[in-house]
Design a protein around this motif. Structure first.
Motif, PDB file in Angstrom:
ATOM      1  N   SER A 101      22.891  54.955  71.935  1.00  0.00           N
ATOM      2  CA  SER A 101      23.987  54.405  71.123  1.00  0.00           C
ATOM      3  C   SER A 101      23.478  53.900  69.774  1.00  0.00           C
ATOM      4  O   SER A 101      23.273  52.697  69.572  1.00  0.00           O
ATOM      5  N   TYR A 130      30.346  59.987  72.912  1.00  0.00           N
ATOM      6  CA  TYR A 130      30.587  58.603  73.331  1.00  0.00           C
ATOM      7  C   TYR A 130      29.264  57.882  73.571  1.00  0.00           C
ATOM      8  O   TYR A 130      29.074  56.730  73.163  1.00  0.00           O
ATOM      9  N   TYR A 221      37.623  56.633  75.100  1.00  0.00           N
ATOM     10  CA  TYR A 221      37.972  56.354  73.710  1.00  0.00           C
ATOM     11  C   TYR A 221      39.307  55.609  73.628  1.00  0.00           C
ATOM     12  O   TYR A 221      40.200  55.791  74.469  1.00  0.00           O
ATOM     13  N   LYS A 248      34.960  54.261  70.099  1.00  0.00           N
ATOM     14  CA  LYS A 248      34.321  53.889  71.357  1.00  0.00           C
ATOM     15  C   LYS A 248      34.654  52.429  71.630  1.00  0.00           C
ATOM     16  O   LYS A 248      34.352  51.558  70.824  1.00  0.00           O
TER      17      LYS A 248
END
Length: 249
Positions: A101, A130, A221, A248
């Protein structure tokens, strides 16, 4: 990257794809500015999936963003590294890439995701994105969508263009049962004084707006918004293209 995940057939399209002119790419960046870039810090990290020859990446670099691009065509990336030498480019399939991330935004432009021909595989792309996004990160991508394309796609089309060093002819047919448009292109390019011929076939899958929104929501989402690029941005040449923006959560 495994050989089965690399799309060598896109390699012969790279020079023609790169030779589309600057206006088209400038318009895309203007849309990104309105929908995404104004909400990002600088220097935000942006991942460009199906990045092609790096034209968008270069424009984002000029605006002060950090960019990584992925594409499954080695030849596309060869052009990309010339066009955007300060970006990082990785040979990878959008269905299989993995990042932690770290990105403020992920983008995919020029309807590249329509080349993924099942909703299950497209959902896998959404999951990969994601995972790559930071919390509250933004995902924006464009697609040919069924609601905007279906009437026009049911008519067989033949078109082409000839230039000094290359020429192409294309036939497009649509299968209503599978919702796949078959794009057959024969291209000629002058290489080292010799004309070479390339035959390419690309299958474009039509998805409905409802199917895409549902798939995005199932991944996790939120704030999912659809834009009709022609109606919402006044771009006549993009009459069959829709744009999705989501976050996200």
């Amino acid at each position: 990257m495994t050989t089965k995940n690399r799309y060598a057939e896109y390699d012969s399209l790279a020079s023609m794809y790169d030779d589309q002119g600057t206006q088209r790419h400038d318009i895309v960046v203007e849309q990104l500015e309105q929908l995404v870039l104004q909400h990002l810090p600088k220097p935000a990290r942006i991942l460009d999936i199906c990045c092609g020859t790096g034209q968008i990446a270069q424009r984002l670099l000029q605006k002060g963003y950090q960019v990584i691009g992925i594409d499954s065509s080695e030849e596309m990336l060869r052009y990309a590294r010339k066009n955007a030498p300060h970006a990082e480019f990785i040979l990878e399939d959008a269905r299989f890439f993995q990042f932690t991330s770290t990105f403020h935004a992920v983008i995919s432009t020029d309807v590249g995701l329509n080349l993924i021909n099942t909703l299950e595989e497209l959902k896998r792309v959404f999951q990969n994105v994601y995972q790559a996004l930071r919390e509250n990160g933004i995902f924006i991508f464009d697609l040919y969508v069924e609601e905007l394309c279906i009437e026009d796609w049911q008519t067989t089309k033949i078109q082409g263009e000839a230039k000094e060093n290359n020429a192409w002819i294309n036939q497009f047919d649509y299968d209503a049962e599978t919702k796949i448009g078959c794009d057959r292109t024969t291209r000629f390019e002058l290489i080292d004084g010799q004309w070479q011929r390339f035959n390419m076939t690309f299958n474009w899958k039509l998805y409905s707006i409802t199917d895409i929104k549902s798939a995005l929501a199932k991944v996790g989402y939120t704030d999912i918004v659809f834009y009709n690029i022609k109606n919402d941005f006044g771009i006549e040449s993009s009459g069959h293209v829709g744009c999705f923006v989501c976050r996200k959560s």
